[in-house]
Enzyme design. Sequence first.
Site, PDB file in Angstrom:
ATOM      1  N   CYS A  78       0.833  -1.324   0.029  1.00  0.00           N
ATOM      2  CA  CYS A  78      -0.051  -0.009  -0.091  1.00  0.00           C
ATOM      3  C   CYS A  78       0.819   1.198  -0.056  1.00  0.00           C
ATOM      4  O   CYS A  78       0.410   2.299  -0.684  1.00  0.00           O
ATOM      5  CB  CYS A  78      -0.898  -0.143   1.259  1.00  0.00           C
ATOM      6  SG  CYS A  78      -2.032  -1.362   1.390  1.00  0.00           S
ATOM      7  N   ASP A  99      33.932  21.356  18.158  1.00  0.00           N
ATOM      8  CA  ASP A  99      34.450  22.671  18.227  1.00  0.00           C
ATOM      9  C   ASP A  99      34.721  22.857  19.652  1.00  0.00           C
ATOM     10  O   ASP A  99      34.177  22.071  20.451  1.00  0.00           O
ATOM     11  CB  ASP A  99      33.041  23.588  17.603  1.00  0.00           C
ATOM     12  CG  ASP A  99      33.442  25.154  17.991  1.00  0.00           C
ATOM     13  OD1 ASP A  99      34.492  25.584  17.603  1.00  0.00           O
ATOM     14  OD2 ASP A  99      32.392  25.779  18.841  1.00  0.00           O
ATOM     15  N   ASP A 155      28.203  24.773  17.719  1.00  0.00           N
ATOM     16  CA  ASP A 155      27.131  25.617  18.027  1.00  0.00           C
ATOM     17  C   ASP A 155      27.110  26.989  17.316  1.00  0.00           C
ATOM     18  O   ASP A 155      26.201  27.941  17.757  1.00  0.00           O
ATOM     19  CB  ASP A 155      27.123  25.887  19.660  1.00  0.00           C
ATOM     20  CG  ASP A 155      28.471  26.875  20.105  1.00  0.00           C
ATOM     21  OD1 ASP A 155      29.289  26.791  19.398  1.00  0.00           O
ATOM     22  OD2 ASP A 155      28.093  27.538  21.069  1.00  0.00           O
ATOM     23  N   ASP A 198      30.344  27.044  12.423  1.00  0.00           N
ATOM     24  CA  ASP A 198      30.629  25.619  12.470  1.00  0.00           C
ATOM     25  C   ASP A 198      29.670  25.046  11.322  1.00  0.00           C
ATOM     26  O   ASP A 198      29.542  23.929  10.868  1.00  0.00           O
ATOM     27  CB  ASP A 198      30.071  24.947  13.542  1.00  0.00           C
ATOM     28  CG  ASP A 198      31.019  25.463  15.073  1.00  0.00           C
ATOM     29  OD1 ASP A 198      32.200  25.326  14.509  1.00  0.00           O
ATOM     30  OD2 ASP A 198      30.545  25.570  16.075  1.00  0.00           O
TER      31      ASP A 198
END
Length: 724
Positions: free
Chosen positions: A16, A414, A615, A619
């Site tokens: 389906c 980082d 963050d 980055d």
Amino acid sequence: MNQQAIKIEGMSCASCVGRVERVLAAVPGVDNVSVNLATEMARVESAQPLDFAVLAQAIDKAGYQASLVEPAAPPPTTASSPHAGGRAVALAALFSLPLLLPMLLDLAGIHWMLDGRLQWLLATPVQFWLGARFYRAGWLAARARSGNMDLLVALGTSAAYGLSVYQLLAGGAMPHLYFEASSVVITLVLLGKWLEARAKRQTTAAIRALQVLRPESARVRRDGQDVDIAINEVRVGDIIVIRPGERIAADGVVTEGASHVDEALITGESLPVARHAGERVTGGAINGEGLLLVRVSAVGAESTLSRIIRLVEDAQAAKAPVQHLVDRVSAVFVPVVLVLALLTFAGWCLYGGDAEQAIINAVAVLVIACPCALGLATPAAIMAGTGVAARYGILIKDAEALELAHRITAVAFDKTGTLTEGQPSLAELAAAPGADQARLLQLAAAVQRGSEHALARAVQQAAATRVSAPLLASDVSALPGRGVAATVAGVQLILGSTRLMQEHGIPLQALAARAEALERAGHTISWLADVNARQLIGLLAFGDRIKPQARAAVQALHAMHIETVMLTGDNQGSADAIGQQLGIQRIVANMLPADKASAVAGMKRDGATIAMIGDGINDAPALAAADVGIAMSNGTDVAMHAAGITLMRGDPALVAAAIQISRRSYNKIRQNLFWAFIYNLIGIPLAALGLLNPMVAGGAMALSSVSVISNALLLRRWKPEHNK
């Protein structure tokens, strides 16, 4: 890209799913389609807005019912027609039990048979009333020149029922009747679908738990009066009043008061966190002991809670790459089963000349071969995995990230804001010969005014108490990964890294020894210089605390045999000081955003499957370049958009937890697919050889779907290692 979520009723198996995807993909303007059997949802993407009526018409022609899901609506349940519920199962069992009773008594040595006409009377409502859903869906599938589970069940049970009616009407002393086979198969399939729906509902528990966090009203302070209004009437800029013990109505910034806030269901943080004036709070969190006044910063679809719900829904609706194998198999599965059933019938007719036995064996093939378990194997595990991850503050944006994360062999961090608190303070000012410390801070504060960078905030905090006559800057421009340029009091200044100074030919020898000593101590150095005069004004040294969980996070990754790397724009001395304290295996400093992305791409070329943790805006290229990007939610929106996984609190220990839940989820997917394939590989030959009764086949088929979902639901017991 425009996206529409559509609820689809009537799907029963992987075939389906394939048919719905094909008809939607054929609609002009549709760029991408993903249909999920477990959620009974389709997500349609297109470059331009699409008319829902056109999509619904295509779905209707394929034999299914469509309804539009609003973005803010709660997750749809998996309830289908009334006959899919417990009432239908109970009625089917009530009619079928007398038909099954002679067989059960025969096992006890009691020989008794129900009158054939009474058997017919009991089997007919099961076949054509309670089993009507199979005929409707099977007919629609056949009309669309396709096949599905309903078609297999309808054909199989109709063959057993029709043979029984023929035998009964043909007469004879003791006709062989198979009414119990057709009725019990339908009863077992209905039971399986009912249990499956109940289990599928549990897989959406994470979204429903988040939906419950949405308050229905808010107390808004207007003209000195507190007024209760509906939550959809709250506007950005309103002041809302949060009393002790109440749920925070919307995202905002505390303007007055202090309290502790329980954000456990949003961030996974088990302990309440302190919130004071000037700090952000999240809608849906529970206020503790203090009265808070909060200025609303986001409402509706832009709130943190709504974005979390969207991320979880998108992840649960998406397909993992491994699912494409299932899609290819299911596309040809039902036609192949129909051919096998015909071959079984023909083979038994030729081998034994017994048409009656040939029909029963063909029925067993049709019933055992339902591809329900195949269709549910992957989405059920993804839904359970993403749901439990969200409970602990790990938001997995898509199924591909969940599947890829289990293969990670290296993690690149980082530094600032990821391994450290990201809230540096100004530790030291050193003026160049002939310059003045007060003037150095005054100029640096002017250059950094208005910047949201962590180092800029540290300069502003220091200047607030030590600079009596602030200066204004003009022509301010950010230099990504290097620093900032501005004009202050007619002097063109640059403030930033050693690399920036070298690019402009600024001599640093006067403070080089002091800078080296500060870097060895783990401080970050920024230089301030007069560009036109090519003259150094001084240096600023910043200190940043390592996050308490960072060392344990790195050790957890090493225990999982994952290499750790630090990629930072900071100086080598500061990076080495932090990296060595944490035990990071490879440290690369002085990197621009493009350098980080190149380093990640290089590690991938060397054969590593790499996750990048960051963050900030700088980055984002590396997050996008990595196999799996993981963003801290306390960072920028750009970073979170580039990442496949977002950690709802700035805890680096969640990196290992994200990889753990990926490994567990992928193992469940493999287990489910193994059992789904093995079930059919073993069951179909046994049925074709006459070694499987249709009733046993029906029970096994129902059990296979329920077992796949139940196995996936075991993921809900998972807890991150550091939470155990």
